[in-house]
Design an enzyme around this catalytic site. Structure first.
Site, PDB file in Angstrom:
ATOM      1  N   SER A  39      30.369 -36.604  33.472  1.00 49.22           N
ATOM      2  CA  SER A  39      30.830 -37.228  32.228  1.00 49.22           C
ATOM      3  C   SER A  39      31.848 -38.300  32.596  1.00 49.22           C
ATOM      4  O   SER A  39      32.431 -38.257  33.688  1.00 49.22           O
ATOM      5  CB  SER A  39      31.509 -36.171  31.347  1.00 49.22           C
ATOM      6  OG  SER A  39      32.190 -36.757  30.258  1.00 49.22           O
ATOM      7  N   TYR A  41      36.989 -28.888  29.671  1.00 52.90           N
ATOM      8  CA  TYR A  41      35.871 -29.812  29.897  1.00 52.90           C
ATOM      9  C   TYR A  41      36.239 -30.841  30.972  1.00 52.90           C
ATOM     10  O   TYR A  41      35.469 -31.104  31.896  1.00 52.90           O
ATOM     11  CB  TYR A  41      35.530 -30.497  28.576  1.00 52.90           C
ATOM     12  CG  TYR A  41      34.249 -31.299  28.565  1.00 52.90           C
ATOM     13  CD1 TYR A  41      33.020 -30.680  28.328  1.00 52.90           C
ATOM     14  CD2 TYR A  41      34.264 -32.677  28.759  1.00 52.90           C
ATOM     15  CE1 TYR A  41      31.844 -31.418  28.301  1.00 52.90           C
ATOM     16  CE2 TYR A  41      33.093 -33.419  28.730  1.00 52.90           C
ATOM     17  CZ  TYR A  41      31.884 -32.794  28.496  1.00 52.90           C
ATOM     18  OH  TYR A  41      30.716 -33.525  28.463  1.00 52.90           O
TER      19      TYR A  41
HETATM   20  P1  NAD Z   1      23.370 -30.432  23.932  1.00 50.36           P
HETATM   21  O1  NAD Z   1      24.243 -29.459  23.218  1.00 50.36           O
HETATM   22  O2  NAD Z   1      22.342 -31.196  23.200  1.00 50.36           O
HETATM   23  O3  NAD Z   1      22.652 -29.738  25.158  1.00 50.36           O
HETATM   24  C1  NAD Z   1      23.265 -28.773  25.954  1.00 50.36           C
HETATM   25  C2  NAD Z   1      22.185 -27.986  26.639  1.00 50.36           C
HETATM   26  O4  NAD Z   1      22.804 -26.960  27.428  1.00 50.36           O
HETATM   27  C3  NAD Z   1      21.254 -27.294  25.649  1.00 50.36           C
HETATM   28  O5  NAD Z   1      19.932 -27.343  26.131  1.00 50.36           O
HETATM   29  C4  NAD Z   1      21.758 -25.872  25.660  1.00 50.36           C
HETATM   30  O6  NAD Z   1      20.752 -24.935  25.327  1.00 50.36           O
HETATM   31  C5  NAD Z   1      22.178 -25.740  27.110  1.00 50.36           C
HETATM   32  N1  NAD Z   1      23.099 -24.635  27.340  1.00 50.36           N
HETATM   33  C6  NAD Z   1      24.290 -24.381  26.753  1.00 50.36           C
HETATM   34  N2  NAD Z   1      24.786 -23.225  27.203  1.00 50.36           N
HETATM   35  C7  NAD Z   1      23.894 -22.731  28.101  1.00 50.36           C
HETATM   36  C8  NAD Z   1      23.832 -21.568  28.895  1.00 50.36           C
HETATM   37  N3  NAD Z   1      24.803 -20.635  28.840  1.00 50.36           N
HETATM   38  N4  NAD Z   1      22.762 -21.391  29.690  1.00 50.36           N
HETATM   39  C9  NAD Z   1      21.767 -22.294  29.734  1.00 50.36           C
HETATM   40  N5  NAD Z   1      21.758 -23.418  28.992  1.00 50.36           N
HETATM   41  C10 NAD Z   1      22.817 -23.631  28.189  1.00 50.36           C
HETATM   42  O7  NAD Z   1      24.405 -31.412  24.661  1.00 50.36           O
HETATM   43  P2  NAD Z   1      24.190 -32.708  25.565  1.00 50.36           P
HETATM   44  O8  NAD Z   1      25.094 -33.734  25.018  1.00 50.36           O
HETATM   45  O9  NAD Z   1      22.762 -33.023  25.753  1.00 50.36           O
HETATM   46  O10 NAD Z   1      24.840 -32.206  26.926  1.00 50.36           O
HETATM   47  C11 NAD Z   1      24.130 -32.148  28.159  1.00 50.36           C
HETATM   48  C12 NAD Z   1      25.095 -32.428  29.304  1.00 50.36           C
HETATM   49  O11 NAD Z   1      25.572 -33.778  29.200  1.00 50.36           O
HETATM   50  C13 NAD Z   1      26.342 -31.532  29.301  1.00 50.36           C
HETATM   51  O12 NAD Z   1      26.663 -31.168  30.626  1.00 50.36           O
HETATM   52  C14 NAD Z   1      27.412 -32.431  28.741  1.00 50.36           C
HETATM   53  O13 NAD Z   1      28.693 -32.081  29.166  1.00 50.36           O
HETATM   54  C15 NAD Z   1      26.968 -33.771  29.319  1.00 50.36           C
HETATM   55  N6  NAD Z   1      27.539 -34.933  28.633  1.00 50.36           N
HETATM   56  C16 NAD Z   1      27.278 -35.156  27.325  1.00 50.36           C
HETATM   57  C17 NAD Z   1      27.843 -36.268  26.721  1.00 50.36           C
HETATM   58  C18 NAD Z   1      27.586 -36.598  25.288  1.00 50.36           C
HETATM   59  O14 NAD Z   1      28.278 -37.492  24.772  1.00 50.36           O
HETATM   60  N7  NAD Z   1      26.661 -35.941  24.617  1.00 50.36           N
HETATM   61  C19 NAD Z   1      28.670 -37.122  27.448  1.00 50.36           C
HETATM   62  C20 NAD Z   1      28.919 -36.840  28.778  1.00 50.36           C
HETATM   63  C21 NAD Z   1      28.330 -35.751  29.375  1.00 50.36           C
END
Ligand code: NAD
Length: 260
Positions: free
Chosen positions: A142, A155
């Site tokens: 991130s 985080y």
């Molecule tokens: P999201 O909530 O859409 O997806 C998260 C995923 O993680 C889902 O598929 C969920 O089922 C899975 N998950 C959660 N807990 C779990 C567990 N205990 N076991 C297995 N799977 C689990 O969110 P996203 O935004 O797509 O996030 C994906 C990644 O991207 C994360 O690591 C997040 O930190 C990172 N990220 C997101 C953003 C953003 O702005 N959305 C920015 C930077 C980084």
């Protein structure tokens, strides 16, 4: 381009992970879709990906907050496909709170899912990649792996941690055909961010448009969300042969956030 390769994407029934699974399948990789649920909708995702891209895809349930299940996910993939070539550590959760009120169980869960899970999956996958002489590990970190924001202690700590893990694994695998890199998205409009938008709208009494522009995207100079497809395309590039000499680095996709 990736035909014959097998990719695990943790947390891939939603958001960024799902887009990454689609992009790697479009490049020909067999896919392990993962989350911690086990509903028919989860398995339907794998079935659809397999059909649309002409690859093999399965859904494997594993809770990334549990080390044993992280390790087992990789072992089951190897048993099913004969190896693991691409590992995308993507599963992640968020909780926003001042540190003095930060619930201990939220801290533990964020560190477990966003950081420790990648230690477990990498520890099991790396020997297979080294033995094959080819491997790609992409950690979805991130902008918060490079910069801090208030009220996101767990985080930010986890994401800084995974950037450090990325560099260490890259050094341990250097010269063996295996790379390890971190992708560092700014804000991407997924369920993880949707929760933050609604929470902040309620807290500040602002409309959605103002909340997104002035609060959520405050630090993102482009004032635009990155898209899941953009994160997926960058991940697919890092998985390609063109990226063979890119290792131990961070790739920011954040509309200029970390340029400042
Ligand atoms: P999201 O909530 O859409 O997806 C998260 C995923 O993680 C889902 O598929 C969920 O089922 C899975 N998950 C959660 N807990 C779990 C567990 N205990 N076991 C297995 N799977 C689990 O969110 P996203 O935004 O797509 O996030 C994906 C990644 O991207 C994360 O690591 C997040 O930190 C990172 N990220 C997101 C953003 C953003 O702005 N959305 C920015 C930077 C980084």
């Amino acid at each position: 381009m990736l035909s014959g390769k097998t990719a695990i994407v943790t947390g891939s029934n939603s958001g960024i992970g799902l887009a990454i699974a689609e992009a790697l399948a479009a490049d020909g990789a067999n896919i392990v879709v993962n989350s911690f649920t086990d509903g028919s909708a989860d398995h339907a995702i794998a079935t659809r990906i397999a059909k649309e891209h002409g690859v093999e895809a399965v859904y494997l349930k594993a809770d990334m907050s549990k080390g044993v299940e992280c390790r087992d996910l990789v072992e089951r993939t190897v048993a099913r496909f004969g190896g693991v070539d691409i590992l995308v550590n993507n599963a992640g959760i968020q909780h926003v709170s001042p540190i003095e009120d930060f619930p201990v169980e939220k801290w533990d869960a964020i560190i477990a899912i966003n950081l420790t899970a990648a230690f477990h999956t990498t520890a099991v996958a790396l020997p297979h990649m080294k033995a094959a002489g080819w491997g790609r590990i992409v950690n979805i970190a991130s902008a918060h792996g490079l910069r801090a924001s208030p009220n996101k202690s767990a985080y930010v700590a986890a994401k800084h941690g995974i950037v450090g893990l990325t560099k260490t694994v890259a050094l341990e695998a250097a010269g063996l055909g295996v790379t390890c890199n971190a992708v560092c998205p700014g804000f991407v409009l997924t369920p993880l961010v949707e929760t933050q938008i609604t929470d902040r709208m309620a807290e500040l009494g602002l409309d959605r448009e103002t909340t997104i522009r002035d609060v959520i995207l405050e630090k993102q100079p482009s004032k635009q969300f990155a898209t899941v497809e953009q994160i997926a395309a960058a991940t697919a590039f890092l998985a390609s042969d063109a990226a063979a000499q890119i290792t131990g680095t961070t790739l920011s996709i954040d509309g200029g956030w970390t340029a400042a």
